[in-house]
Structure formats: structure tokens, C-alpha cells
Design an enzyme around this catalytic site. Sequence first.
Site: not given
Length: 307
Positions: A64, A136, A215, A220, A222-223
Amino acid sequence: MAKEGTKVPRIKLGSQGLEVSAQGLGCMGMSAFYGPPKPEPDMIQLIHHAINSGITLLDTSDVYGPHTNEILLGKALKGGTRERVVLATKFGIVLGDEKKAEGKRAVHGDPAYVRAACEASLKRLDIDCIDLYYQHRVDTRVPIEITVGELKKLVEEGKLKYIGLSEASASTIRRAHAVHPITAVQLEWSLWSRDVEEEIIPTCRELGIGIVAYSPLGRGFLSSGPKLLEDMSNEDYRKYLPRFQAENLENNKNLYERICEMAVRKGCTPSQLALAWVHHQGNDVCPIPGTTKIENLNQNMKPCPSS
């Protein structure tokens, strides 16, 4: 989830004694992939707010940024804050500038790489021991027994407490667990991503492995539904995911509208309903929704009525 004004309940993650808040905080979007990096002071404030609200599981990775998200968490956890959290990070994905330019990534799981990655994460996080260390992505060129064997050595040396896998198959999980107990498997699980239910979830439960759902809000969608795409920058990799393309958007829009209808009946927001669904899957599941806004974090921590 806890009611407003109370602390987040705790759950056991895996069978080795790890206890975490029933909901964690995914930190990726603060530094990478979901548009430009956010202002460091704001993100540190958000992390502190999450901890003070009862969240104990913070999730990051060396990819990240790359690296900058771990550095951010290292700064945020100064001054006694470190002792209040379970810090999870990951290794295995290499995404240098040349790989990024080609839209490619490399995956590594050989012992030398595992050890070097662990040492580098310890330095960036400015800690002596990583609480939960995930591979990962699985390196198919290296037998999982070899990778986990090196992780086991790092546990014995006191550099790691618990070992996890991310996006691993059921057979890989079994083979890894036979070398050293796997505490958690991280996977995508939400109302619109349920393929893990056939094999991987049952395998984890059979072996007593905790489940960390990333997730849980459908990256995002579903928001916010389709309007999420309106403000996306070209640096936001979601813009290029198949689910966000025109040919799939209509079906996903219909799904979002159904979730909104149910949320209205329940008296909650779509994101609260989506999180309630994940929590309802069992007390061995810890969703880790990410956000860069305190108001969204507060909303995500409120329960959906009758959830």
C-alpha cells in the site's frame, strides 16, 4: 456491533488466542489505490478516533503506497497507542514503478524474500513484533510449506505473533496449517462477493481459522451505489474493475437499489445493512471496512436495527 456510545465487542480470531474488535479498520485507501494519498494529519486523526472508539484491529500491507501506509501507521501508533491495537500487515506483492506502468505485479514467497519483507515492515512500522502477518498473495512457484516454514521461524524469533494467508485456496490453507497454525485468512466477502462460501469458509471453520473480510462494502459501491464513480480520479483503480464497467453497472445498480430498499425498512443506511450481513455470518468473522472520513467510520460502527 456495539451500540452508540459503547465499546466495540471483541471476538476470538482463530484458535491461538488472538482477540480483536468485532470490526477492524482497513487502512489501504488512506495511502493508495483509491485515489491520491490523503493528508497525513487527517489520517492519523482518523486512526486515533477509530482506536478511541474501540477498534483494535488495524490492517495494512507493504504494497500500500507502496510502503507509505505502513509508515503512516508507524507514526500514528506512537506515544503508547501501539499497545492498544492488533497490527496486521502483509507481504508478497511487489509493485514497483516499472511493474505499475505495465499494470503488472510480481508475487514472492521464497524464504529470503519473506524474511527481508518482515524486517522492512518492522522498520517502517517502527515496532519489534508484528501481531498478524499475512502472505498477501500465494507465490505458486514456491511450495506453501516453504513459505510458512520461514514464517514459523520468524514467530519463534519473536518477530511475529500470528500468521495469516490472504486469497488462498482451500487446499493451500490446509497445507499451510499443517506446517504452523494459521490464525486468520483474509478474503473478499460481502453481499456481492460470495464465492468463498463454497470451499474456503468451510475449510477455515473446520480448522479453527478466523476469517477477516475485506471490502465488506463492495469497495464502496454498497455504500454509495453508482454515484461512487462520479467523483473517482484516474488514480482510483476501482475505475478499471469489471464490476464498475458499463456492461455490469446496470445489474449492480439494481442490487444496490434492493439494498437501499431493505435499509429503509430496517431504519439504517445501505452500508450499515451490508456490514450487518457480514457480521451475521458468524462470530469468527471480522470485517475491515476502510474509510478516510471520520463521519463514515462513525456510521459504519453503528448497528443496523434488528441486525
